[in-house]
Design an enzyme around this catalytic site. Structure first.
Site, PDB file in Angstrom:
ATOM      1  N   HIS A 310       0.850  -1.186   0.000  1.00 44.60           N
ATOM      2  CA  HIS A 310       0.000   0.000   0.000  1.00 44.60           C
ATOM      3  C   HIS A 310       0.889   1.240   0.000  1.00 44.60           C
ATOM      4  O   HIS A 310       1.940   1.260   0.623  1.00 44.60           O
ATOM      5  CB  HIS A 310      -0.895   0.022   1.249  1.00 44.60           C
ATOM      6  CG  HIS A 310      -2.057   0.941   1.109  1.00 44.60           C
ATOM      7  ND1 HIS A 310      -1.955   2.286   1.347  1.00 44.60           N
ATOM      8  CD2 HIS A 310      -3.317   0.710   0.691  1.00 44.60           C
ATOM      9  CE1 HIS A 310      -3.124   2.848   1.113  1.00 44.60           C
ATOM     10  NE2 HIS A 310      -3.973   1.929   0.720  1.00 44.60           N
ATOM     11  N   ASP A 368      -7.969  -5.159  -0.166  1.00 38.23           N
ATOM     12  CA  ASP A 368      -8.477  -6.005  -1.261  1.00 38.23           C
ATOM     13  C   ASP A 368      -8.169  -7.484  -1.075  1.00 38.23           C
ATOM     14  O   ASP A 368      -8.653  -8.311  -1.852  1.00 38.23           O
ATOM     15  CB  ASP A 368      -7.858  -5.525  -2.585  1.00 38.23           C
ATOM     16  CG  ASP A 368      -8.384  -4.144  -2.954  1.00 38.23           C
ATOM     17  OD1 ASP A 368      -7.574  -3.215  -3.084  1.00 38.23           O
ATOM     18  OD2 ASP A 368      -9.615  -3.997  -3.041  1.00 38.23           O
TER      19      ASP A 368
END
Ligand code: SDX
Length: 433
Positions: A310, A368
């Site tokens: 991320h 996700d």
């Protein structure tokens, strides 16, 4: 001790020319260096591909601390909202800045329930797609067409227009999403029902058969509501920044949201949840995990471990932790706990988190990684996973559009560049080339 805002940064150019760059202080988190006068006074631009160190705007909506794994909506930790709130209440909070009273929540919920229908013309437009069209393509196209249906109420300077736009985006996107799924699955369209909650209505439109009673499983509605809360907003991510940029030119809000949907579709962003399921199916078996982890580490191999890493979170994504727990609960309640896919995902997480490469680069499961396993368990196909992400994020996009469009200091977003092309040269006739 001087306050940060009094000291600023002193910049000295190569020619010795000095300039003081003021600091703008945050409520919490990093302050910013205000470089608005830099080009005018120093004749240079800053350079930050991907905007890793660049603040694009001032915002009151969402705060993220990537080191501590903190995510707050209007100051409320997402863990508390996930435990006590609902997606509709969180939507009110993101849009208006405060948690609603019981009466305000009831009115807001009624407004959303009152706008879930789409016109037959919009349905005809959607039915013009081939049945194998990707639902994200249909969602972005039909949402963009909303400016053709609601053009009388798009004056951003009017609060009532900003509100009706917000209700329509929140209320109609699930209807459009479900219609896209029904087209893909060769089923007839199921009209929304205003007597159902946001998530119950979505499940109804996705899975009800016109000729029989459809019983909504409470765990499915609970799981979707949690996922939408966790996906609702995330500061200046790629798709939200796209909505702000498109809206900054004065483009109508429906087109700005459609631009955000398009940006979300990329596998590096919201498309990752679909890519995670495709990756798990490609890995296939726990015995293959090592091979794929090595591929992910190989600089010469474009393969990346989808659902990992991320831009902001460098320890853990707080949403992934909450979603993992909901994953267990959903699979348990639906008697799917020995789903090979979930076992594979958990083993992959353990292998990756014990690998030095992932630890050194701070690559952890993100939002996700587990969400697709829940969607799959609810019977939602992987092609719809990013659509589900868009439904949650629609309120964040809308809140940021409202904040941007009502900012009296607002300007059109127009970044500059580092030019590395040819210097000036004269045109040559084709006979001379
Ligand atoms: C979302 O911004 C947001 O807030 C997004 C989001 C939201 O709510 O809006 O949180 C939603 O988009 C989550 C992210 C979903 N995407 C994925 O899961 C795709 C896989 N992840 C990567 O593509 C990547 O981690 C990103 C795009 C998420 C972040 O990329 P960055 O911050 O630009 O980091 P990077 O590409 O510079 O990577 C740093 C290093 C690189 O190695 P080096 O060049 O330093 O040697 O880490 C490596 C990368 O190669 N790396 C990975 C990796 N992610 C980064 N290596 C293997 N597998 C990965 N997944």
């Amino acid at each position: 001790m001087k306050k940060k805002s009094e000291v600023g940064y002193r910049l000295r150019g190569p020619d010795g020319l000095e300039m003081d760059l003021p600091i703008r202080s945050s409520t919490i988190g990093p302050d910013v260096i205000d470089i608005a006068k830099l080009y005018r006074e120093q004749g240079v631009f800053t350079y930050d591909p991907g905007f890793v160190s660049t603040g694009s705007c001032e915002s009151d909506i969402t705060f993220i601390d990537g080191e501590k794994g903190i995510l707050m909506y209007r100051g409320y930790p997402v863990e508390q909202l996930a435990s006590h709130s609902s997606f509709i209440e969180v939507s009110y909070l993101l849009l208006y800045g405060e948690l609603p009273t019981a009466e305000e929540l009831d009115n807001f919920d009624s407004n959303i329930r009152g706008h879930t229908k789409i016109s037959e013309g919009m349905l005809s437009f959607l039915n013009g797609f081939r049945c194998d069209a990707h639902p994200m393509a249909m969602l972005s196209a039909v949402v963009g067409s909303m400016s053709a249906y609601y053009h009388e109420e798009m004056d951003a300077s009017k609060k009532e227009h900003r509100d009706i736009f917000s209700y329509r985006i929140l209320a109609k996107l699930p209807t459009i999403a479900a219609a896209a799924y029904r087209l893909n699955s060769g089923q007839s369209f199921v009209y929304p029902r205003s007597n159902l909650s946001y998530c119950e209505n979505l499940l109804h439109m996705l899975f009800a058969a016109p000729d029989e009673y459809y019983e909504i499983n409470p765990i499915a509605s609970e799981a979707l509501d949690l996922l939408f809360i966790l996906h609702a907003d995330h500061e200046q991510n790629c798709s939200t920044s796209t909505v702000r940029m498109a809206g900054s030119s004065g483009a109508n809000p429906y087109s700005a949201i459609a631009a955000g949907i398009t940006a979300l579709w990329g596998p590096a962003h919201g498309g990752a949840n679909e890519a995670v399921l495709n990756m798990l199916e490609e890995i296939g078996d726990v015995s293959q995990i090592g091979k794929y982890v090595e591929k992910a580490k190989d600089k010469n191999d474009p393969f990346r471990l989808m659902g990992f890493g991320h831009r902001v979170y460098k320890n853990f994504d707080p949403r992934a932790t909450i979603i993992r727990e909901m994953c267990y609960k959903v699979l348990e309640k639906l008697d799917q706990k020995d789903t090979p896919l979930f076992d594979l995902a958990r083993e992959l997480e353990q292998v990756a988190l014990s690998d030095d490469y992932f630890r050194e680069k701070n690559l952890y499961p993100n939002v996700d990684f587990y969400s697709g396993i829940i969607y799959r368990a609810l019977g939602i196909p992987s092609s719809m996973f990013t659509v589900m992400f868009a439904l949650g994020r629609s309120v964040g996009w809308t809140a940021h559009w409202r904040e941007m469009i009502t900012d009296p200091r607002g300007k059109i977003a127009r970044p500059r560049q580092l030019y590395k092309g040819p210097s000036a040269r004269d045109y040559k006739l084709i006979s001379e080339r």
